[in-house]
Design an enzyme around this catalytic site. Structure first.
Site, PDB file in Angstrom:
ATOM      1  N   ILE A   1      -1.181  -1.758  -6.039  1.00  0.00           N
ATOM      2  CA  ILE A   1      -2.034  -2.118  -7.233  1.00  0.00           C
ATOM      3  C   ILE A   1      -2.301  -1.132  -8.145  1.00  0.00           C
ATOM      4  O   ILE A   1      -2.660  -1.232  -9.107  1.00  0.00           O
ATOM      5  CB  ILE A   1      -3.460  -2.816  -6.856  1.00  0.00           C
ATOM      6  CG1 ILE A   1      -4.296  -1.561  -6.004  1.00  0.00           C
ATOM      7  CG2 ILE A   1      -2.998  -3.849  -5.638  1.00  0.00           C
ATOM      8  CD1 ILE A   1      -5.642  -2.405  -5.644  1.00  0.00           C
ATOM      9  N   ARG A   2      -1.766   0.181  -7.996  1.00  0.00           N
ATOM     10  CA  ARG A   2      -1.766   1.168  -9.044  1.00  0.00           C
ATOM     11  C   ARG A   2      -0.754   1.531  -9.702  1.00  0.00           C
ATOM     12  O   ARG A   2       0.319   1.176  -9.154  1.00  0.00           O
ATOM     13  CB  ARG A   2      -2.361   2.409  -8.422  1.00  0.00           C
ATOM     14  CG  ARG A   2      -3.900   2.376  -7.673  1.00  0.00           C
ATOM     15  CD  ARG A   2      -4.250   3.770  -7.187  1.00  0.00           C
ATOM     16  NE  ARG A   2      -3.569   3.713  -5.828  1.00  0.00           N
ATOM     17  CZ  ARG A   2      -3.053   4.924  -5.204  1.00  0.00           C
ATOM     18  NH1 ARG A   2      -3.338   6.009  -5.945  1.00  0.00           N
ATOM     19  NH2 ARG A   2      -2.582   5.146  -3.965  1.00  0.00           N
TER      20      ARG A   2
ATOM     21  N   GLY B   1      -0.305   5.038  -0.821  1.00  0.00           N
ATOM     22  CA  GLY B   1      -1.103   5.824   0.126  1.00  0.00           C
ATOM     23  C   GLY B   1      -0.455   6.949   0.906  1.00  0.00           C
ATOM     24  O   GLY B   1       0.781   7.328   0.658  1.00  0.00           O
ATOM     25  N   GLN B   2      -1.443   7.434   1.740  1.00  0.00           N
ATOM     26  CA  GLN B   2      -0.847   8.671   2.671  1.00  0.00           C
ATOM     27  C   GLN B   2       0.432   8.326   3.546  1.00  0.00           C
ATOM     28  O   GLN B   2       1.412   9.178   3.504  1.00  0.00           O
ATOM     29  CB  GLN B   2      -1.879   8.983   3.864  1.00  0.00           C
ATOM     30  CG  GLN B   2      -1.569  10.091   4.636  1.00  0.00           C
ATOM     31  CD  GLN B   2      -2.612  10.046   5.976  1.00  0.00           C
ATOM     32  OE1 GLN B   2      -3.143   9.338   6.153  1.00  0.00           O
ATOM     33  NE2 GLN B   2      -2.513  11.462   6.296  1.00  0.00           N
ATOM     34  N   LEU B   3       0.552   7.087   3.973  1.00  0.00           N
ATOM     35  CA  LEU B   3       1.825   6.850   4.550  1.00  0.00           C
ATOM     36  C   LEU B   3       3.042   6.217   3.995  1.00  0.00           C
ATOM     37  O   LEU B   3       4.066   6.672   4.215  1.00  0.00           O
ATOM     38  CB  LEU B   3       1.323   5.803   6.004  1.00  0.00           C
ATOM     39  CG  LEU B   3       0.311   6.264   6.818  1.00  0.00           C
ATOM     40  CD1 LEU B   3       0.072   5.230   7.925  1.00  0.00           C
ATOM     41  CD2 LEU B   3       0.544   7.658   7.618  1.00  0.00           C
TER      42      LEU B   3
ATOM     43  N   TYR C   1     -13.904  -1.804   9.538  1.00  0.00           N
ATOM     44  CA  TYR C   1     -12.591  -1.431   9.658  1.00  0.00           C
ATOM     45  C   TYR C   1     -12.117  -1.675  10.980  1.00  0.00           C
ATOM     46  O   TYR C   1     -10.741  -2.336  11.145  1.00  0.00           O
ATOM     47  CB  TYR C   1     -12.438   0.206   9.470  1.00  0.00           C
ATOM     48  CG  TYR C   1     -10.903   0.727   9.516  1.00  0.00           C
ATOM     49  CD1 TYR C   1      -9.882   0.029   8.532  1.00  0.00           C
ATOM     50  CD2 TYR C   1     -10.903   1.832  10.444  1.00  0.00           C
ATOM     51  CE1 TYR C   1      -8.642   0.924   8.835  1.00  0.00           C
ATOM     52  CE2 TYR C   1      -9.510   2.379  10.320  1.00  0.00           C
ATOM     53  CZ  TYR C   1      -8.379   1.742   9.720  1.00  0.00           C
ATOM     54  OH  TYR C   1      -7.257   2.327   9.741  1.00  0.00           O
TER      55      TYR C   1
ATOM     56  N   LYS D   1      -9.217  -4.654  12.314  1.00  0.00           N
ATOM     57  CA  LYS D   1      -7.909  -4.421  13.025  1.00  0.00           C
ATOM     58  C   LYS D   1      -7.873  -4.933  14.171  1.00  0.00           C
ATOM     59  O   LYS D   1      -6.664  -5.497  14.583  1.00  0.00           O
ATOM     60  CB  LYS D   1      -7.864  -2.804  13.169  1.00  0.00           C
ATOM     61  CG  LYS D   1      -7.680  -1.932  11.704  1.00  0.00           C
ATOM     62  CD  LYS D   1      -6.137  -2.432  11.298  1.00  0.00           C
ATOM     63  CE  LYS D   1      -6.027  -1.398  10.140  1.00  0.00           C
ATOM     64  NZ  LYS D   1      -4.368  -2.039   9.635  1.00  0.00           N
TER      65      LYS D   1
ATOM     66  N   ILE E   1      -2.257  -7.828  -2.608  1.00  0.00           N
ATOM     67  CA  ILE E   1      -2.017  -8.518  -1.370  1.00  0.00           C
ATOM     68  C   ILE E   1      -3.150  -9.853  -1.215  1.00  0.00           C
ATOM     69  O   ILE E   1      -2.729 -10.790  -0.360  1.00  0.00           O
ATOM     70  CB  ILE E   1      -2.297  -7.670  -0.225  1.00  0.00           C
ATOM     71  CG1 ILE E   1      -3.617  -7.241  -0.255  1.00  0.00           C
ATOM     72  CG2 ILE E   1      -1.206  -6.783   0.070  1.00  0.00           C
ATOM     73  CD1 ILE E   1      -4.114  -6.498   1.206  1.00  0.00           C
TER      74      ILE E   1
ATOM     75  N   GLY F   1       0.771  -1.199   0.054  1.00  0.00           N
ATOM     76  CA  GLY F   1      -0.010  -0.121   0.133  1.00  0.00           C
ATOM     77  C   GLY F   1       0.904   1.102  -0.040  1.00  0.00           C
ATOM     78  O   GLY F   1       0.385   2.367   0.580  1.00  0.00           O
TER      79      GLY F   1
END
Length: 339
Positions: free
Chosen positions: A61-62, A37-39, A167, A171, A79, A34
């Site tokens: 995946i992009r 993304g933001q992180l 979500y 987690k 994933i 990932g």
């Protein structure tokens, strides 16, 4: 849920900017899922500075922008494709994995089936491969792993966890499965419960994302429509502190960890409080147009995280406050808009 600095707005904290200083023979080879993304992009930049460019492999995946391809190794990785993941781990001789791939809170509620696949099946693939190949694994958890029965101020590390979003449920599953693999197989699993992460990247569908959008709106229009009520207090963290926590926790010796999942706290505020702080620097009008879905989610989350154990066990010490973060974010967002 990109910028880096310290409490007095001096550039990055030592754990980020210094070269690898561990007693290990060589810097670890790290795979980040990932990563677009933001992180992910920010962590990749910091880890490459610390460990070496070729030792950090980004995956997603992009199709990545050219800047990502030029910055270091990048591989397509779904994933949900376990064999494909294993091929990358073996080819790049990976030592540790940072697993960021996930559907966030509000987006997950709109597509529960996809959230189950990505957040649970995807994590199961990752943890099983890390166990098979004896890799260290970091996967962030969230304030969303708690629920309305949890003490909200402060919220301890070990307490009632009955989340009301897919979500959050996913987690909690991640936390428990990671702890089980550590106990049953000795897997070096590590996790931090992140508060809302604030950075100059475009919001990605989380319940705390108003705290990013409000900066863009302040600069572009001077007006922000907030989807949370003005008195909704939630824990937040600036992204450079978040990156510090990941690197710091990944490098601490395993025998210093009394837990496998830790709370980490930055600072807590309400929409009204961050608006007032921004108004000290630029004109801003806020209209509160509460979204029942996101407000309902926020009402079940902690107001303040108790991170006493992280501070004691591995020296966690965030650098930013609301007051020091706001002017820095305004500057970063201006540059992002101009770019």
């Amino acid at each position: 849920m990109l910028a880096l600095t310290r409490k007095l707005v001096t550039e990055p904290v030592c754990v980020q900017s210094c070269r690898f200083l561990s007693s290990e023979k060589s810097p670890p080879r790290t795979l980040i899922t990932g990563s677009l993304g933001q992180l992910g992009l920010t962590l990749a930049k910091e880890m490459r500075s610390r460990y070496g460019t070729e030792r950090v492999v980004c995956t997603d995946i992009r199709k990545p922008p050219k800047s990502v391809l030029q910055s270091g190794p990048y591989r397509y990785a779904n994933i949900l494709n376990k064999n494909g993941l294993e091929e990358i781990l073996v080819e790049h001789r990976i030592d540790q994995v940072v697993h960021f791939s996930a559907l966030l809170s509000a987006i997950g509620e709109q597509n529960v089936a996809l959230a189950l696949n990505v957040n649970i099946e995807g994590f199961h693939n990752i943890i099983d491969l890390c166990n098979t190949h004896e890799l260290k694994l970091f996967c962030p958890s969230t304030i969303g792993a708690f629920g309305p029965e949890t003490p909200r101020n402060p919220t301890p590390d070990v307490t009632v966890q009955k989340p009301k979003t897919i979500y959050g449920v996913s987690k909690v599953y991640m936390e428990r499965l990671g702890e089980y693999y550590n106990h049953r197989y000795g897997l070096d699993f590590r996790s931090c419960r992140f508060p809302g992460i604030i950075s100059a990247t475009t919001p990605g569908g989380g319940t705390t994302d108003y705290a990013i959008q409000i900066f863009y709106d302040a600069i572009e229009t001077g007006r922000h429509d907030c989807f949370l009520a003005p008195d909704t207090r939630l824990p937040m963290m600036y992204i450079s502190d978040c990156m510090q926590s990941v690197i710091q926790m990944m490098e601490v010796p395993s025998d210093r960890l009394s837990l496998r999942t830790y709370n980490i706290n930055g600072f807590s505020f309400t929409p009204a409080e961050i608006a007032r702080e921004i108004q000290k620097h630029v004109p801003l009008t806020v209209d509160y147009k509460v979204d029942p879905l996101r407000q309902g989610i926020a009402n079940t989350w902690p107001e303040v995280l108790d991170d006493t154990n992280a501070r004691r066990d591995w020296g966690w010490d965030p650098q930013f406050s609301l007051e020091t973060m706001v002017p820095y974010m305004l500057d970063k967002v201006r540059k992002q808009i101009e770019h």
